[in-house]
Write a protein that holds these residues in place. Structure first.
Motif, PDB file in Angstrom:
ATOM      1  N   ILE A   1      61.249  53.474  51.052  1.00 30.51           N
ATOM      2  CA  ILE A   1      61.789  52.640  52.214  1.00 30.51           C
ATOM      3  C   ILE A   1      62.257  53.550  53.098  1.00 30.51           C
ATOM      4  CG2 ILE A   1      63.468  50.994  52.675  1.00 30.51           C
ATOM      5  CD1 ILE A   1      63.820  50.604  49.565  1.00 30.51           C
ATOM      6  N   PHE A   2      61.750  53.172  54.483  1.00 32.34           N
ATOM      7  CA  PHE A   2      62.227  53.654  55.647  1.00 32.34           C
ATOM      8  C   PHE A   2      63.134  52.854  56.366  1.00 32.34           C
ATOM      9  CE2 PHE A   2      58.244  56.261  54.792  1.00 32.34           C
ATOM     10  CZ  PHE A   2      58.880  57.555  54.919  1.00 32.34           C
ATOM     11  N   ASP A   3      63.915  53.223  57.239  1.00 36.71           N
ATOM     12  CA  ASP A   3      64.775  52.511  58.075  1.00 36.71           C
ATOM     13  C   ASP A   3      64.755  52.972  59.472  1.00 36.71           C
ATOM     14  OD1 ASP A   3      66.958  51.314  59.234  1.00 36.71           O
ATOM     15  OD2 ASP A   3      68.506  52.091  57.845  1.00 36.71           O
ATOM     16  N   ASN A   4      64.715  51.787  60.424  1.00 40.53           N
ATOM     17  CA  ASN A   4      64.681  52.425  61.852  1.00 40.53           C
ATOM     18  C   ASN A   4      65.625  53.141  62.467  1.00 40.53           C
ATOM     19  OD1 ASN A   4      65.671  49.831  61.698  1.00 40.53           O
ATOM     20  ND2 ASN A   4      65.528  49.987  64.223  1.00 40.53           N
TER      21      ASN A   4
ATOM     22  N   GLY B   1      63.522  58.901  54.198  1.00 36.12           N
ATOM     23  CA  GLY B   1      63.116  57.777  53.417  1.00 36.12           C
ATOM     24  C   GLY B   1      63.842  57.846  52.060  1.00 36.12           C
ATOM     25  N   VAL B   2      63.827  56.727  51.200  1.00 33.02           N
ATOM     26  CA  VAL B   2      64.505  56.955  49.710  1.00 33.02           C
ATOM     27  C   VAL B   2      63.234  56.203  49.101  1.00 33.02           C
ATOM     28  CG1 VAL B   2      65.874  55.786  48.418  1.00 33.02           C
ATOM     29  CG2 VAL B   2      66.768  56.438  50.486  1.00 33.02           C
ATOM     30  N   ILE B   3      63.145  57.106  47.946  1.00 31.80           N
ATOM     31  CA  ILE B   3      62.077  56.710  46.938  1.00 31.80           C
ATOM     32  C   ILE B   3      62.726  56.259  45.721  1.00 31.80           C
ATOM     33  CG2 ILE B   3      61.659  59.262  46.187  1.00 31.80           C
ATOM     34  CD1 ILE B   3      58.727  58.519  45.613  1.00 31.80           C
ATOM     35  N   LEU B   4      62.281  54.919  45.154  1.00 32.52           N
ATOM     36  CA  LEU B   4      62.786  54.557  43.944  1.00 32.52           C
ATOM     37  C   LEU B   4      61.591  54.281  42.820  1.00 32.52           C
ATOM     38  CD1 LEU B   4      64.659  51.361  45.565  1.00 32.52           C
ATOM     39  CD2 LEU B   4      65.768  53.562  44.650  1.00 32.52           C
ATOM     40  N   HIS B   5      61.997  55.020  41.747  1.00 35.33           N
ATOM     41  CA  HIS B   5      60.999  55.038  40.565  1.00 35.33           C
ATOM     42  C   HIS B   5      61.229  54.065  39.454  1.00 35.33           C
ATOM     43  CE1 HIS B   5      58.978  58.750  42.388  1.00 35.33           C
ATOM     44  NE2 HIS B   5      60.200  59.284  42.386  1.00 35.33           N
ATOM     45  N   GLU B   6      62.305  53.550  39.289  1.00 36.60           N
ATOM     46  CA  GLU B   6      62.890  52.777  38.487  1.00 36.60           C
ATOM     47  C   GLU B   6      63.966  51.718  39.061  1.00 36.60           C
ATOM     48  OE1 GLU B   6      64.709  55.251  35.382  1.00 36.60           O
ATOM     49  OE2 GLU B   6      62.819  56.243  34.826  1.00 36.60           O
TER      50      GLU B   6
ATOM     51  N   CYS C   1      60.343  63.587  55.417  1.00 35.33           N
ATOM     52  CA  CYS C   1      61.242  64.221  54.644  1.00 35.33           C
ATOM     53  C   CYS C   1      61.730  63.273  53.491  1.00 35.33           C
ATOM     54  CB  CYS C   1      62.428  64.584  55.612  1.00 35.33           C
ATOM     55  SG  CYS C   1      62.166  66.224  56.303  1.00 35.33           S
ATOM     56  N   VAL C   2      61.083  62.442  52.781  1.00 34.06           N
ATOM     57  CA  VAL C   2      61.170  61.741  51.713  1.00 34.06           C
ATOM     58  C   VAL C   2      62.180  62.381  50.692  1.00 34.06           C
ATOM     59  CG1 VAL C   2      60.619  60.149  49.855  1.00 34.06           C
ATOM     60  CG2 VAL C   2      59.183  60.545  52.007  1.00 34.06           C
ATOM     61  N   VAL C   3      63.258  61.538  50.418  1.00 35.01           N
ATOM     62  CA  VAL C   3      64.381  62.025  49.279  1.00 35.01           C
ATOM     63  C   VAL C   3      64.221  61.136  48.138  1.00 35.01           C
ATOM     64  CG1 VAL C   3      65.973  63.082  51.348  1.00 35.01           C
ATOM     65  CG2 VAL C   3      66.036  60.662  50.384  1.00 35.01           C
TER      66      VAL C   3
END
Length: 231
Positions: free
Chosen positions: A179-182, A188-193, A225-227
């Motif tokens: 997910i990216f936010d303007n 961005g944030v990555i969700l795996h679960e 820079c995805v976290v």
């Protein structure tokens, strides 16, 4: 921060706006996976109820780890090499089929994926050339164009591009949602679960703060820079 001009991520520019909040969501899926199908439904549920604008992208992705995951989820023997190769080939074929359908328009591409998953997970059919033919006719794809596109260099390049994007976004399994936010386009944030409509809503509401508080060890110096979100 320096960016890699040759990176696939450098070509992705999350939408910006001075007047409204906009989210760009990238859901990496196995077109044949039931869990991915459920996550797609949750993403669409979130889109329906959020007051914000959301751009959503469904990208096919699979590797050795995701194939193992798929086999275990379906109680299949992941040590059986022949079966593993068969599963890998089916996922790859379904991914190319989805990319080929997308070339006839975003709506038809989405309709193809929805119909495929309906046939697999609600009607419990097997993925076969006959089922593929049935789906093509049901949603009204140009059959000749579909098969030409599916075997084309362009579709294979588009598929490989999705794999590269997944790698740069640190995606290793599916489903995974980035997910990216303007309001903060560099991260961005990555969700795996726990990819549910409620969780997506929670992440989006707290995205800016979540990134600021994210431990340094979870940050990766890539163009976006995805976290990783720490649950």
């Amino acid at each position: 921060m320096k960016t890699n001009e040759n990176s696939e991520l450098s070509r992705i520019h999350p939408t910006s706006s001075l007047t409204e909040r906009i989210f760009d969501c990238y859901l990496f899926i196995n077109p044949l996976g039931k869990q991915c199908y459920k996550c797609e439904q949750e993403v669409m549920k979130f889109i329906e109820r959020t007051p914000h604008k959301v751009h959503v992208h469904f990208l096919p992705f699979h590797n050795f780890k995701s194939v193992t995951q798929y086999m275990k989820n379906n109680q299949l023997n992941d040590k059986n090499i022949d079966l593993r190769n068969e599963i890998y080939t089916k996922i790859y074929d379904a991914s190319l089929s989805y990319k080929a359908a997308q070339l006839q328009g975003k709506k038809l591409g989405r309709a193809f994926l929805m119909e495929l998953q309906t046939q697999l997970h609600l009607l419990h059919k097997e993925y076969t050339p006959e089922l593929l033919q049935e789906i093509i006719q049901t949603i009204g794809l140009d059959e000749k164009m579909f098969y030409e596109d599916k075997s084309s260099k362009l579709v294979h390049q588009e598929y490989e591009r999705d794999q590269q994007i997944a790698q740069e976004m640190m995606v290793e399994t599916n489903p995974s949602l980035v997910i990216f936010d303007n309001l903060n386009q560099q991260f961005g944030v990555i969700l795996h679960e726990n990819i549910s409509a409620d969780m997506i809503e929670h992440v989006c509401e707290n995205l800016h703060h979540a990134i600021d508080k994210c431990p340094k060890k979870t940050q990766k110096h890539q163009p976006c820079c995805v976290v990783k979100m720490v649950h």
